[in-house]
Design a protein around this motif. Structure first.
Motif, mmCIF file in Angstrom:
data_model
loop_
_atom_site.group_PDB
_atom_site.id
_atom_site.type_symbol
_atom_site.label_atom_id
_atom_site.label_comp_id
_atom_site.label_asym_id
_atom_site.label_seq_id
_atom_site.Cartn_x
_atom_site.Cartn_y
_atom_site.Cartn_z
ATOM 1 N N LEU A 105 0.836 -1.206 0.000
ATOM 2 C CA LEU A 105 0.000 0.000 0.000
ATOM 3 C C LEU A 105 0.868 1.253 0.000
ATOM 4 O O LEU A 105 0.606 2.214 -0.742
ATOM 5 N N ALA A 106 1.904 1.255 0.821
ATOM 6 C CA ALA A 106 2.794 2.422 0.888
ATOM 7 C C ALA A 106 3.518 2.610 -0.447
ATOM 8 O O ALA A 106 3.706 3.738 -0.917
ATOM 9 N N THR A 107 3.899 1.503 -1.054
ATOM 10 C CA THR A 107 4.607 1.576 -2.339
ATOM 11 C C THR A 107 3.695 2.180 -3.411
ATOM 12 O O THR A 107 4.127 3.024 -4.202
ATOM 13 N N GLU A 108 2.433 1.778 -3.424
ATOM 14 C CA GLU A 108 1.512 2.341 -4.426
ATOM 15 C C GLU A 108 1.333 3.849 -4.209
ATOM 16 O O GLU A 108 1.329 4.622 -5.172
ATOM 17 N N ASN A 109 1.208 4.260 -2.935
ATOM 18 C CA ASN A 109 1.126 5.709 -2.665
ATOM 19 C C ASN A 109 2.324 6.430 -3.275
ATOM 20 O O ASN A 109 2.206 7.478 -3.904
ATOM 21 N N LEU A 110 3.477 5.836 -3.043
ATOM 22 C CA LEU A 110 4.737 6.422 -3.516
ATOM 23 C C LEU A 110 4.763 6.498 -5.051
ATOM 24 O O LEU A 110 5.126 7.523 -5.645
ATOM 25 N N LEU A 111 4.330 5.408 -5.698
ATOM 26 C CA LEU A 111 4.327 5.382 -7.164
ATOM 27 C C LEU A 111 3.387 6.449 -7.712
ATOM 28 O O LEU A 111 3.716 7.168 -8.660
ATOM 29 N N LEU A 112 2.207 6.560 -7.109
ATOM 30 C CA LEU A 112 1.218 7.510 -7.626
ATOM 31 C C LEU A 112 1.671 8.950 -7.427
ATOM 32 O O LEU A 112 1.497 9.793 -8.308
ATOM 33 N N GLN A 113 2.264 9.247 -6.278
ATOM 34 C CA GLN A 113 2.780 10.604 -6.073
ATOM 35 C C GLN A 113 3.884 10.885 -7.088
ATOM 36 O O GLN A 113 3.980 11.983 -7.636
ATOM 37 N N GLY A 114 4.691 9.869 -7.344
ATOM 38 C CA GLY A 114 5.752 10.020 -8.345
ATOM 39 C C GLY A 114 5.182 10.391 -9.706
ATOM 40 O O GLY A 114 5.682 11.289 -10.386
ATOM 41 N N VAL A 115 4.109 9.716 -10.100
ATOM 42 C CA VAL A 115 3.454 10.023 -11.388
ATOM 43 C C VAL A 115 2.954 11.456 -11.389
ATOM 44 O O VAL A 115 3.149 12.213 -12.345
ATOM 45 N N ALA A 116 2.309 11.863 -10.273
ATOM 46 C CA ALA A 116 1.777 13.233 -10.181
ATOM 47 C C ALA A 116 2.907 14.257 -10.277
ATOM 48 O O ALA A 116 2.696 15.384 -10.703
ATOM 49 N N GLU A 117 4.124 13.861 -9.903
ATOM 50 C CA GLU A 117 5.284 14.758 -9.968
ATOM 51 C C GLU A 117 5.948 14.739 -11.343
ATOM 52 O O GLU A 117 6.942 15.423 -11.568
ATOM 53 N N GLY A 118 5.463 13.840 -12.223
ATOM 54 C CA GLY A 118 6.060 13.747 -13.558
ATOM 55 C C GLY A 118 7.232 12.782 -13.618
ATOM 56 O O GLY A 118 8.031 12.816 -14.562
ATOM 57 N N LEU A 119 7.315 11.906 -12.627
ATOM 58 C CA LEU A 119 8.420 10.945 -12.589
ATOM 59 C C LEU A 119 7.990 9.589 -13.139
ATOM 60 O O LEU A 119 6.800 9.275 -13.173
ATOM 61 N N VAL A 120 8.968 8.793 -13.512
ATOM 62 C CA VAL A 120 8.751 7.377 -13.784
ATOM 63 C C VAL A 120 9.188 6.642 -12.521
ATOM 64 O O VAL A 120 10.269 6.899 -11.993
ATOM 65 N N MET A 121 8.309 5.777 -12.029
ATOM 66 C CA MET A 121 8.641 4.975 -10.849
ATOM 67 C C MET A 121 8.319 3.528 -11.203
ATOM 68 O O MET A 121 7.147 3.204 -11.421
ATOM 69 N N HIS A 122 9.334 2.688 -11.270
ATOM 70 C CA HIS A 122 9.115 1.319 -11.744
ATOM 71 C C HIS A 122 9.454 0.327 -10.625
ATOM 72 O O HIS A 122 10.623 0.156 -10.269
ATOM 73 N N PRO A 123 8.409 -0.363 -10.078
ATOM 74 C CA PRO A 123 8.672 -1.348 -9.013
ATOM 75 C C PRO A 123 9.262 -2.625 -9.595
ATOM 76 O O PRO A 123 8.924 -3.024 -10.703
ATOM 77 N N MET A 124 10.146 -3.253 -8.815
ATOM 78 C CA MET A 124 10.786 -4.488 -9.297
ATOM 79 C C MET A 124 10.852 -5.548 -8.200
ATOM 80 O O MET A 124 11.075 -5.228 -7.024
ATOM 81 N N ALA A 125 10.675 -6.806 -8.640
ATOM 82 C CA ALA A 125 10.913 -7.955 -7.762
ATOM 83 C C ALA A 125 12.175 -8.688 -8.216
ATOM 84 O O ALA A 125 12.614 -9.627 -7.546
ATOM 85 N N GLY A 126 12.740 -8.270 -9.349
ATOM 86 C CA GLY A 126 13.904 -8.960 -9.914
ATOM 87 C C GLY A 126 15.212 -8.432 -9.362
ATOM 88 O O GLY A 126 15.830 -7.535 -9.942
ATOM 89 N N TRP A 127 15.606 -8.986 -8.203
ATOM 90 C CA TRP A 127 16.880 -8.636 -7.582
ATOM 91 C C TRP A 127 17.308 -9.800 -6.719
ATOM 92 O O TRP A 127 16.511 -10.701 -6.415
ATOM 93 N N GLU A 128 18.600 -9.826 -6.349
ATOM 94 C CA GLU A 128 19.136 -10.868 -5.452
ATOM 95 C C GLU A 128 19.155 -10.263 -4.056
ATOM 96 O O GLU A 128 19.762 -9.209 -3.847
ATOM 97 N N GLU A 129 18.525 -10.948 -3.110
ATOM 98 C CA GLU A 129 18.318 -10.285 -1.819
ATOM 99 C C GLU A 129 19.611 -10.022 -1.036
ATOM 100 O O GLU A 129 19.817 -8.906 -0.561
ATOM 101 N N GLN A 130 20.486 -11.027 -0.903
ATOM 102 C CA GLN A 130 21.668 -10.773 -0.054
ATOM 103 C C GLN A 130 22.581 -9.700 -0.653
ATOM 104 O O GLN A 130 22.994 -8.780 0.070
#
Ligand SMILES: Cc1cc2nc3c(=O)[nH]c(=O)nc-3n(C[C@H](O)[C@H](O)[C@H](O)COP(=O)(O)O)c2cc1C
Length: 188
Positions: A105-130
């Motif tokens: 939920l917090a991430t979606e808030n962040l993404l939407l505010q980013g859009v309203a600011e004219g930014l590209v915000m791209h969430p990713m699950a493709g990373w190595e955790e350690q």
């Protein structure tokens, strides 16, 4: 704000990949993070933490922890936000890992505010955790929940050809009648 203006922000949010290297002004990133802060969470537990990486050598280390497919396009991002949480902060109301839901939920808030600011915000699950934890100095028992590449829109021509096509392709969603049930679950 009119309901249709909010709808425009929702519809304009896209996980685009063409990012300019231009830095994001600090006051803009603070507004984006502030939007995340106001997300609802189970019992107001606010399990989210945001590690904002903008400087070298950490930025490069974080990008190196991405899966190769994401490295291809996210390498130009001037900012990477790592959403983290401590699973022990989970508010166990339903036997489900609600801290992940709250972080979403917090991430979606962040993404939407980013859009309203004219930014590209791209969430990713493709990373190595350690490697990601090492890159940002995240201690146990914290986990990395989501990684967001952020920046102003950049030149599409810099992307690989297949990604250029995806950048322009129409967004696809399941129709409402496939995902909504009015009344009880249909009997089969
Ligand atoms: C939790 C999550 C993980 C995702 N992981 C990736 C990823 O690793 N790489 C990528 O290119 N896109 C990733 N995406 C973006 C999705 O592919 C994208 O949201 C989806 O295709 C819908 O497109 P839209 O966001 O433009 O509406 C992720 C999105 C979410 C919410």
């Amino acid at each position: 704000m009119q309901a249709n203006e909010f709808n425009e922000v929702l519809l304009n949010r896209r996980s685009l990949r063409a990012l300019a290297t231009t830095p994001i002004p600090r006051e803009m990133s603070l507004r984006v993070l502030e939007a995340a802060r106001w997300a609802p969470s189970c019992s107001n537990s606010q399990p989210w933490r945001f590690v904002v990486i903008e400087d070298e050598p950490e930025l490069n280390a974080v990008k190196s922890a991405l899966k190769p497919g994401n490295q291809k396009w996210a390498s130009s991002a001037p900012m990477i936000i790592v959403v983290c949480a401590n699973p022990e902060d989970d508010y166990l109301a339903s036997g489900q890992p609600l801290y992940l839901f709250d972080c979403g939920l917090a991430t979606e808030n962040l993404l939407l505010q980013g859009v309203a600011e004219g930014l590209v915000m791209h969430p990713m699950a493709g990373w190595e955790e350690q490697p990601m934890k090492d890159a940002i100095g995240l201690p146990d028992p914290y986990r990395v929940v989501c990684v967001i590449a952020a920046g102003f829109p950049g030149p599409v021509e810099n992307l690989d050809v297949d990604l250029q096509e995806r950048e322009k392709s129409p967004r696809v969603r399941k129709p409402l009648d496939e995902i909504v049930v009015f009344g009880t679950w249909p009997k089969v």
